[in-house]
Motif scaffolding. Structure first.
Motif, PDB file in Angstrom:
ATOM      1  N   LEU A 168      13.177  20.732 -20.400  1.00  0.00           N
ATOM      2  CA  LEU A 168      12.507  19.592 -21.099  1.00  0.00           C
ATOM      3  C   LEU A 168      12.875  19.533 -22.678  1.00  0.00           C
ATOM      4  O   LEU A 168      12.184  19.244 -23.291  1.00  0.00           O
ATOM      5  N   ALA A 169      14.184  19.794 -22.809  1.00  0.00           N
ATOM      6  CA  ALA A 169      14.700  19.861 -24.110  1.00  0.00           C
ATOM      7  C   ALA A 169      14.738  18.593 -24.877  1.00  0.00           C
ATOM      8  O   ALA A 169      14.647  18.534 -26.151  1.00  0.00           O
ATOM      9  N   ASP A 170      14.645  17.235 -24.001  1.00  0.00           N
ATOM     10  CA  ASP A 170      14.502  15.917 -24.742  1.00  0.00           C
ATOM     11  C   ASP A 170      13.118  15.498 -25.056  1.00  0.00           C
ATOM     12  O   ASP A 170      13.210  14.232 -25.375  1.00  0.00           O
ATOM     13  N   THR A 171      12.169  16.187 -25.354  1.00  0.00           N
ATOM     14  CA  THR A 171      10.844  15.850 -25.824  1.00  0.00           C
ATOM     15  C   THR A 171      11.002  15.679 -27.217  1.00  0.00           C
ATOM     16  O   THR A 171      11.585  16.147 -27.839  1.00  0.00           O
ATOM     17  N   ASP A 172      10.053  14.824 -27.520  1.00  0.00           N
ATOM     18  CA  ASP A 172       9.931  14.345 -29.022  1.00  0.00           C
ATOM     19  C   ASP A 172       8.761  15.522 -29.268  1.00  0.00           C
ATOM     20  O   ASP A 172       7.815  14.947 -29.585  1.00  0.00           O
ATOM     21  N   TRP A 173       9.279  16.882 -29.750  1.00  0.00           N
ATOM     22  CA  TRP A 173       8.425  18.001 -29.663  1.00  0.00           C
ATOM     23  C   TRP A 173       7.561  17.642 -31.093  1.00  0.00           C
ATOM     24  O   TRP A 173       7.893  17.367 -32.201  1.00  0.00           O
ATOM     25  N   HIS A 174       6.179  18.240 -30.436  1.00  0.00           N
ATOM     26  CA  HIS A 174       5.091  18.073 -31.918  1.00  0.00           C
ATOM     27  C   HIS A 174       4.861  16.969 -32.448  1.00  0.00           C
ATOM     28  O   HIS A 174       4.448  16.719 -33.655  1.00  0.00           O
ATOM     29  N   ILE A 175       5.455  15.654 -31.984  1.00  0.00           N
ATOM     30  CA  ILE A 175       5.191  14.495 -32.449  1.00  0.00           C
ATOM     31  C   ILE A 175       3.785  13.996 -33.080  1.00  0.00           C
ATOM     32  O   ILE A 175       3.387  13.516 -33.880  1.00  0.00           O
ATOM     33  N   ALA A 176       2.743  14.471 -32.018  1.00  0.00           N
ATOM     34  CA  ALA A 176       1.668  13.748 -32.426  1.00  0.00           C
ATOM     35  C   ALA A 176       0.976  14.739 -33.738  1.00  0.00           C
ATOM     36  O   ALA A 176       0.491  14.454 -34.451  1.00  0.00           O
ATOM     37  N   ARG A 177       1.250  16.093 -33.504  1.00  0.00           N
ATOM     38  CA  ARG A 177       1.006  16.839 -34.537  1.00  0.00           C
ATOM     39  C   ARG A 177       1.564  16.495 -35.995  1.00  0.00           C
ATOM     40  O   ARG A 177       0.951  16.383 -36.899  1.00  0.00           O
ATOM     41  N   LEU A 178       2.706  16.048 -35.882  1.00  0.00           N
ATOM     42  CA  LEU A 178       3.364  15.620 -37.329  1.00  0.00           C
ATOM     43  C   LEU A 178       2.759  14.497 -37.806  1.00  0.00           C
ATOM     44  O   LEU A 178       2.757  14.335 -39.117  1.00  0.00           O
ATOM     45  N   GLY A 233      -5.928 -10.271 -37.398  1.00  0.00           N
ATOM     46  CA  GLY A 233      -5.274 -11.293 -37.566  1.00  0.00           C
ATOM     47  C   GLY A 233      -3.837 -11.080 -37.248  1.00  0.00           C
ATOM     48  O   GLY A 233      -2.877 -11.984 -37.152  1.00  0.00           O
ATOM     49  N   LEU A 234      -3.456  -9.604 -37.346  1.00  0.00           N
ATOM     50  CA  LEU A 234      -2.007  -9.102 -36.765  1.00  0.00           C
ATOM     51  C   LEU A 234      -2.168  -7.779 -36.379  1.00  0.00           C
ATOM     52  O   LEU A 234      -3.220  -7.139 -36.556  1.00  0.00           O
ATOM     53  N   ALA A 235      -0.993  -7.235 -35.904  1.00  0.00           N
ATOM     54  CA  ALA A 235      -1.183  -5.799 -35.631  1.00  0.00           C
ATOM     55  C   ALA A 235       0.548  -5.469 -36.159  1.00  0.00           C
ATOM     56  O   ALA A 235       1.448  -5.981 -35.897  1.00  0.00           O
ATOM     57  N   ILE A 236       0.466  -4.244 -36.477  1.00  0.00           N
ATOM     58  CA  ILE A 236       1.624  -3.378 -36.754  1.00  0.00           C
ATOM     59  C   ILE A 236       1.771  -2.364 -35.814  1.00  0.00           C
ATOM     60  O   ILE A 236       1.060  -1.285 -36.062  1.00  0.00           O
ATOM     61  N   LEU A 237       2.835  -2.393 -35.096  1.00  0.00           N
ATOM     62  CA  LEU A 237       3.150  -1.297 -33.974  1.00  0.00           C
ATOM     63  C   LEU A 237       4.134  -0.400 -34.491  1.00  0.00           C
ATOM     64  O   LEU A 237       5.405  -0.978 -34.509  1.00  0.00           O
ATOM     65  N   TYR A 238       3.906   0.669 -34.791  1.00  0.00           N
ATOM     66  CA  TYR A 238       4.841   1.628 -35.199  1.00  0.00           C
ATOM     67  C   TYR A 238       5.328   2.821 -34.226  1.00  0.00           C
ATOM     68  O   TYR A 238       4.235   3.573 -33.798  1.00  0.00           O
ATOM     69  N   ASP A 239       6.558   2.560 -33.759  1.00  0.00           N
ATOM     70  CA  ASP A 239       6.791   3.529 -32.492  1.00  0.00           C
ATOM     71  C   ASP A 239       7.401   4.817 -33.073  1.00  0.00           C
ATOM     72  O   ASP A 239       8.556   4.852 -33.531  1.00  0.00           O
ATOM     73  N   CYS A 240       6.695   5.934 -32.720  1.00  0.00           N
ATOM     74  CA  CYS A 240       7.158   7.340 -33.229  1.00  0.00           C
ATOM     75  C   CYS A 240       8.006   8.110 -32.299  1.00  0.00           C
ATOM     76  O   CYS A 240       7.748   8.168 -31.204  1.00  0.00           O
ATOM     77  N   GLN A 251       6.458 -13.772 -35.015  1.00  0.00           N
ATOM     78  CA  GLN A 251       5.886 -15.289 -35.208  1.00  0.00           C
ATOM     79  C   GLN A 251       4.507 -15.245 -34.773  1.00  0.00           C
ATOM     80  O   GLN A 251       3.995 -16.160 -34.888  1.00  0.00           O
ATOM     81  N   GLU A 252       4.321 -14.436 -33.763  1.00  0.00           N
ATOM     82  CA  GLU A 252       2.743 -14.357 -33.386  1.00  0.00           C
ATOM     83  C   GLU A 252       1.846 -13.040 -34.150  1.00  0.00           C
ATOM     84  O   GLU A 252       0.800 -12.942 -33.802  1.00  0.00           O
ATOM     85  N   ASN A 253       2.425 -12.834 -35.235  1.00  0.00           N
ATOM     86  CA  ASN A 253       1.741 -11.937 -36.018  1.00  0.00           C
ATOM     87  C   ASN A 253       1.585 -10.420 -35.342  1.00  0.00           C
ATOM     88  O   ASN A 253       0.637  -9.462 -35.476  1.00  0.00           O
ATOM     89  N   ILE A 254       2.678 -10.038 -34.329  1.00  0.00           N
ATOM     90  CA  ILE A 254       2.716  -8.877 -33.978  1.00  0.00           C
ATOM     91  C   ILE A 254       4.041  -8.215 -34.336  1.00  0.00           C
ATOM     92  O   ILE A 254       5.165  -8.596 -33.918  1.00  0.00           O
ATOM     93  N   HIS A 255       4.090  -7.048 -35.310  1.00  0.00           N
ATOM     94  CA  HIS A 255       5.210  -6.716 -35.756  1.00  0.00           C
ATOM     95  C   HIS A 255       5.412  -5.257 -35.368  1.00  0.00           C
ATOM     96  O   HIS A 255       4.485  -4.235 -35.385  1.00  0.00           O
ATOM     97  N   ALA A 256       6.707  -4.933 -34.768  1.00  0.00           N
ATOM     98  CA  ALA A 256       6.863  -3.730 -34.172  1.00  0.00           C
ATOM     99  C   ALA A 256       8.192  -3.209 -34.879  1.00  0.00           C
ATOM    100  O   ALA A 256       9.446  -3.782 -35.389  1.00  0.00           O
ATOM    101  N   ILE A 257       8.209  -1.969 -35.294  1.00  0.00           N
ATOM    102  CA  ILE A 257       9.206  -1.106 -36.016  1.00  0.00           C
ATOM    103  C   ILE A 257       9.374   0.194 -35.276  1.00  0.00           C
ATOM    104  O   ILE A 257       8.420   0.836 -34.957  1.00  0.00           O
ATOM    105  N   GLN A 258      10.595   0.806 -35.143  1.00  0.00           N
ATOM    106  CA  GLN A 258      10.750   2.423 -34.576  1.00  0.00           C
ATOM    107  C   GLN A 258      11.205   3.268 -35.775  1.00  0.00           C
ATOM    108  O   GLN A 258      12.047   2.849 -36.494  1.00  0.00           O
ATOM    109  N   MET A 259      10.670   4.166 -35.580  1.00  0.00           N
ATOM    110  CA  MET A 259      10.915   5.292 -36.577  1.00  0.00           C
ATOM    111  C   MET A 259      11.567   6.468 -35.509  1.00  0.00           C
ATOM    112  O   MET A 259      10.569   7.298 -35.099  1.00  0.00           O
ATOM    113  N   GLU A 260      12.923   6.762 -35.680  1.00  0.00           N
ATOM    114  CA  GLU A 260      13.498   8.040 -35.003  1.00  0.00           C
ATOM    115  C   GLU A 260      13.759   9.014 -36.052  1.00  0.00           C
ATOM    116  O   GLU A 260      14.445   8.898 -37.046  1.00  0.00           O
ATOM    117  N   LEU A 261      13.280  10.240 -36.017  1.00  0.00           N
ATOM    118  CA  LEU A 261      13.327  11.365 -36.793  1.00  0.00           C
ATOM    119  C   LEU A 261      14.137  12.209 -36.315  1.00  0.00           C
ATOM    120  O   LEU A 261      13.890  12.769 -35.103  1.00  0.00           O
TER     121      LEU A 261
END
Length: 263
Positions: free
Chosen positions: A38-48, A138-145, A209-219
């Protein structure tokens, strides 16, 4: 349950599609020794990310990405045409090596079933939280960890920056969201829309344009693991400055609510 949800009262949603390690026994028995690591896991991302932003909503997939990748197009279309990548139901790891025993790779019918049983419920839960948060603020910011090993020649050349930020070339969120994410990263190596421009989650949900903003963070995992190898030990001391930067990012995003709404 294939996912977990922690609803919050703020405008930021933390999505974690690759931190799960659950693997049904029947599938685990079909993996080869390489796959079982399972080497490709995002290890401990929730803890981080734990506790960094009070009021944030968190949606986590509990299944491993080798079951199905919750950050891939459910129709199987490549996010990065012409580049090495892994599939909706991966057949190889990030090094291009097989993860299944001979003859045990999933076929079309099984992929469709895994999509129904794992991918769809996770995204139904995520979509529900996006709509709930948007209705409240009125908006949502989705931050993909996400996180990944720093060096994977099969996927990219050289050493990955600590922070790889993706907005699908500026289409998935407001510029002020980009700026609020980039600013705290200036003291460390970082890139915007480099090798990782945002996966299916970012591209699917990001509708500024619909006030849903999404951004990805790869660490890069060197920033918080003792070593980028088994047993993938979380290093509290090493993670501390990274958590401080991530906290600044998330608090900055949460503070943008009024400014984004009135752009």
């Amino acid at each position: 349950m294939t996912f977990s949800v922690q609803p919050g009262d703020g405008p930021v949603i933390l999505a974690m599609p690759h931190g799960g390690t659950d693997m049904p026994e029947a599938l685990a028995a079909r993996l080869n020794a390489n796959g079982r690591a399972l080497a490709d896991t995002d290890w401990h991302i929730a803890r981080l990310y734990e506790g960094l932003l009070p009021g944030a909503t968190t949606v986590q997939a509990t299944f491993h990405r080798y079951v199905i990748d919750a950050n891939r197009d459910p129709k199987g279309q490549s996010l990065y045409p012409g580049q090495n990548t892994t599939e909706l139901c991966p057949t190889t790891d990030f090094d291009g090596l097989s993860i299944w025993q001979d003859g045990q790779q999933p076929g079309a019918d099984e992929i469709a079933q895994r999509t129904r049983d794992f991918h769809a419920p996770y995204h139904a839960a995520l979509a529900e939280q996006v709509e709930r948060v948007k209705a409240r603020h009125g908006l949502a910011i989705l931050y993909d960890c996400h996180s990944i090993r720093s060096e994977i020649p099969f996927l990219f050349n050289g050493l990955l920056p600590v922070f790889s930020i993706g907005t699908n070339s500026g289409t998935t969120c407001s510029q002020v969201v980009v700026e609020a994410t980039l600013k705290p990263c200036q003291s460390e190596s970082h890139v915007l829309n480099g090798r990782f421009k945002g996966g299916w989650t970012t591209r699917h949900y990001g509708r500024p344009q619909e006030n849903i903003h999404a951004i990805q963070m790869e660490l890069a995992q060197r920033a918080y693991l003792r070593a980028e190898a088994a047993p993938w030990t979380y290093d509290t001391q090493r993670a501390a400055p990274l958590r401080q930067t991530l906290s600044q990012i998330l608090h900055g995003l949460a503070a943008l609510t009024e400014g984004i709404r009135h752009e």
